[in-house]
Scaffold this active site. Sequence first.
Site, PDB file in Angstrom:
ATOM      1  N   ASN A 119     -47.855  18.251  29.133  1.00 37.96           N
ATOM      2  CA  ASN A 119     -48.980  18.994  29.690  1.00 37.96           C
ATOM      3  C   ASN A 119     -49.784  18.061  30.585  1.00 37.96           C
ATOM      4  O   ASN A 119     -49.720  16.838  30.447  1.00 37.96           O
ATOM      5  CB  ASN A 119     -49.876  19.546  28.575  1.00 37.96           C
ATOM      6  CG  ASN A 119     -50.921  20.514  29.098  1.00 37.96           C
ATOM      7  OD1 ASN A 119     -50.687  21.211  30.089  1.00 37.96           O
ATOM      8  ND2 ASN A 119     -52.072  20.564  28.459  1.00 37.96           N
ATOM      9  N   HIS A 121     -53.749  17.272  32.053  1.00 38.80           N
ATOM     10  CA  HIS A 121     -55.163  17.520  31.757  1.00 38.80           C
ATOM     11  C   HIS A 121     -56.007  16.876  32.852  1.00 38.80           C
ATOM     12  O   HIS A 121     -55.755  15.728  33.234  1.00 38.80           O
ATOM     13  CB  HIS A 121     -55.534  16.925  30.400  1.00 38.80           C
ATOM     14  CG  HIS A 121     -56.927  17.259  29.966  1.00 38.80           C
ATOM     15  ND1 HIS A 121     -57.267  18.501  29.472  1.00 38.80           N
ATOM     16  CD2 HIS A 121     -58.074  16.526  29.980  1.00 38.80           C
ATOM     17  CE1 HIS A 121     -58.564  18.513  29.183  1.00 38.80           C
ATOM     18  NE2 HIS A 121     -59.074  17.328  29.491  1.00 38.80           N
ATOM     19  N   SER A 153     -54.318  13.221  33.361  1.00 40.75           N
ATOM     20  CA  SER A 153     -53.483  12.640  32.303  1.00 40.75           C
ATOM     21  C   SER A 153     -52.287  13.547  32.044  1.00 40.75           C
ATOM     22  O   SER A 153     -52.438  14.761  31.923  1.00 40.75           O
ATOM     23  CB  SER A 153     -54.276  12.503  30.998  1.00 40.75           C
ATOM     24  OG  SER A 153     -55.451  11.744  31.179  1.00 40.75           O
ATOM     25  N   ASP A 162     -54.749  18.570  23.376  1.00 38.51           N
ATOM     26  CA  ASP A 162     -54.963  17.292  24.075  1.00 38.51           C
ATOM     27  C   ASP A 162     -54.900  16.074  23.165  1.00 38.51           C
ATOM     28  O   ASP A 162     -55.514  15.042  23.467  1.00 38.51           O
ATOM     29  CB  ASP A 162     -56.306  17.301  24.822  1.00 38.51           C
ATOM     30  CG  ASP A 162     -56.441  18.476  25.769  1.00 38.51           C
ATOM     31  OD1 ASP A 162     -55.427  18.857  26.381  1.00 38.51           O
ATOM     32  OD2 ASP A 162     -57.557  19.020  25.905  1.00 38.51           O
TER      33      ASP A 162
END
Length: 214
Positions: A119, A121, A153, A162
Amino acid sequence: MPAGKQEADARRRLRLGILASHAGTTMQAIIDACLQGSLHADVRVVIGNNSRSGALARARAHGIPTAHLSGVTHPNAADLDRAILETLDAHRVDVVALAGYMKRLGPSTLSHYKGRLLNTHPALLPMYGGLGMYGDRVHEAVLAAGEKVSGASIHLVESDYDTGPVLSQVEVPVLEGDTLESLRERVQSVEREHYVEVLERIARGEIELEGLTR
């Protein structure tokens, strides 16, 4: 190109599955990089939880298989989790990239793709992450805190928001007079490039992922 080299090149290409919820601009950057040859990967399927999302429309425009899987199609959470996993497996996906996907993944998908779920961020984790911290909320918090540096990130996905290990980060300066809009635009531009770069490093074997066989 000799057949043997073609087969070797095909084996080196990542088979990506993308999960997205909204406009799909980050996903589009990944698709473009694949088509341009700067990312040695193929997007095998795009899964969206919003049947009218731009992401699904963009994928269809490129002839990429899509699936709308959500609480509408599968009211039971376990059934939805199973459907997402089965769809990824049916397309032989080996790395899953979340690109603006706003839902928590279920335990079956998390377990099967452990170490291969990525993912992005829009901040320098662990700062400005966690439940409720996404999109403009992140940029607003960065500006309110008077930070001089923000960034993006790329991290592995775990059951909590996260919290997974960070694979790579890139800094973006917060400029004097920045507004929400200007900071968002600058971070998003860098974030898309960064995601593609990290995926290419994985494709080249420069970043090793648990469970990824080549």
